[in-house]
Structure formats: C-alpha cells, structure tokens
Design an enzyme around this catalytic site. Sequence first.
Site, mmCIF file in Angstrom:
data_model
loop_
_atom_site.group_PDB
_atom_site.id
_atom_site.type_symbol
_atom_site.label_atom_id
_atom_site.label_comp_id
_atom_site.label_asym_id
_atom_site.label_seq_id
_atom_site.Cartn_x
_atom_site.Cartn_y
_atom_site.Cartn_z
ATOM 1 N N ARG A 86 26.994 69.970 44.155
ATOM 2 C CA ARG A 86 25.908 68.975 44.276
ATOM 3 C C ARG A 86 26.011 67.899 43.194
ATOM 4 O O ARG A 86 25.733 66.720 43.442
ATOM 5 C CB ARG A 86 24.535 69.651 44.269
ATOM 6 N N GLY A 140 17.098 51.281 21.911
ATOM 7 C CA GLY A 140 18.078 52.033 22.705
ATOM 8 C C GLY A 140 18.269 51.442 24.097
ATOM 9 O O GLY A 140 19.220 51.774 24.799
ATOM 10 N N CYS A 161 20.586 50.976 19.206
ATOM 11 C CA CYS A 161 20.021 49.664 18.894
ATOM 12 C C CYS A 161 18.560 49.900 18.518
ATOM 13 O O CYS A 161 18.180 51.042 18.254
ATOM 14 C CB CYS A 161 20.207 48.664 20.039
ATOM 15 N N HIS A 187 24.336 67.770 34.400
ATOM 16 C CA HIS A 187 24.202 67.350 35.802
ATOM 17 C C HIS A 187 24.880 66.014 36.093
ATOM 18 O O HIS A 187 25.442 65.829 37.167
ATOM 19 C CB HIS A 187 22.728 67.208 36.189
HETATM 20 C C1 RB5 Z 1 17.457 43.638 18.113
HETATM 21 O O1 RB5 Z 1 16.477 42.956 17.426
HETATM 22 C C2 RB5 Z 1 16.904 44.442 19.268
HETATM 23 O O2 RB5 Z 1 16.422 43.598 20.250
HETATM 24 C C3 RB5 Z 1 17.957 45.370 19.788
HETATM 25 O O3 RB5 Z 1 18.408 46.186 18.755
HETATM 26 C C4 RB5 Z 1 17.538 46.338 20.867
HETATM 27 O O4 RB5 Z 1 16.339 46.966 20.553
HETATM 28 C C5 RB5 Z 1 17.521 45.855 22.239
HETATM 29 O O5 RB5 Z 1 17.242 46.619 23.165
#
Ligand code: RB5
Length: 151
Positions: A134, A69, A66, A99
């Site tokens: 672990r 992210g 996104c 991990h």
């Molecule tokens: C979209 O505009 C944006 O908010 C989305 O892609 C993302 O960055 C959210 O975390």
Amino acid sequence: MKIGIAADHGGFDQKQELFEYLHSNGHDVTDFGAFEFDESDDYPDKVKPLAIAVSKGEIQKGIAICGSGVGVTVAANKVPGVRAALITEPYSAHQGVEHDNMNLMCLGGRVMGGVVLKELVEIFITAEYVEEERFQRRLRKVEDLEKEFRK
Ligand code: RB5
C-alpha cells in the site's frame, strides 16, 4: 547513512547546533550551508544544494531549517525525487519515513528549539521506510504526479 543539513538565516543557529550534535554522535553529516549568518539570504538558495544531493541519492536523510520550516518545505519539494515535510511532532517524524519515505525533514527554527529539535532529528534518522504494497502503491502515484507535470 549520509545525512545533510541546511538552513537560511531563520534556522542558522539551530543548524549549527544540530550539526554539532550529529557530528559529535558519530554521524556522517554534511553541512550544505548557510555557512555564516546573513539576514538577507533566501531559503530557496539555501535548501537547493541539499535537495539536489537528496534527489541524486548522495544524501539519504536531509534536514532543512528556516524560520517556520514552510519555505524550505515548499522549495525542496520542487526538486524531483525529494519528499520533504514540515515536522513539528514525533509521530510524523517517524510515520513520514515509514509510510511516505520522507527523505527531507523540515523544521522551524523560530518556533522550535533545543531538545525538541534533537528528538525529532533522532526519530527521523532512525526511522525506516516500510516496503508494504500500500505504501509502494501510493509512492508510485506520487511519482506519476511528478512525471505528469514535469516539462
Ligand atoms: C526568513 O525571514 C523567513 O521568511 C524564512 O526563514 C522562512 O520562515 C520561510 O518560510
């Protein structure tokens, strides 16, 4: 190994590029959308089909993008069995798998691009979980948390 990829509008161009990159390198990669650029789409809708496929074991390594992210990371981790993390540098791209058995790597299309994204993807898809006691113990505790708060 089956790889899946998904993005909202914030990562659409990077998804197209990474899909082409993986496909042309001979990987078994499925595109979970978005299938066209739509500025009004919402990241939970776009990452959900990929996260479900990862949780069912139909996809072994998922990649979600996104803008930052963050959104896809938060949404994907609501699906039981998904271990998603926002990755911005190489160490975590492999250590997260070795991990923590990360099965869905999240990336920010507005903050990263080009060769950096491809390198992170390469590191993620080639890394393998290390079955040390672990790490197993910690993952069992993660699963216990998931069970404790599941309705
Ligand atoms: C979209 O505009 C944006 O908010 C989305 O892609 C993302 O960055 C959210 O975390």
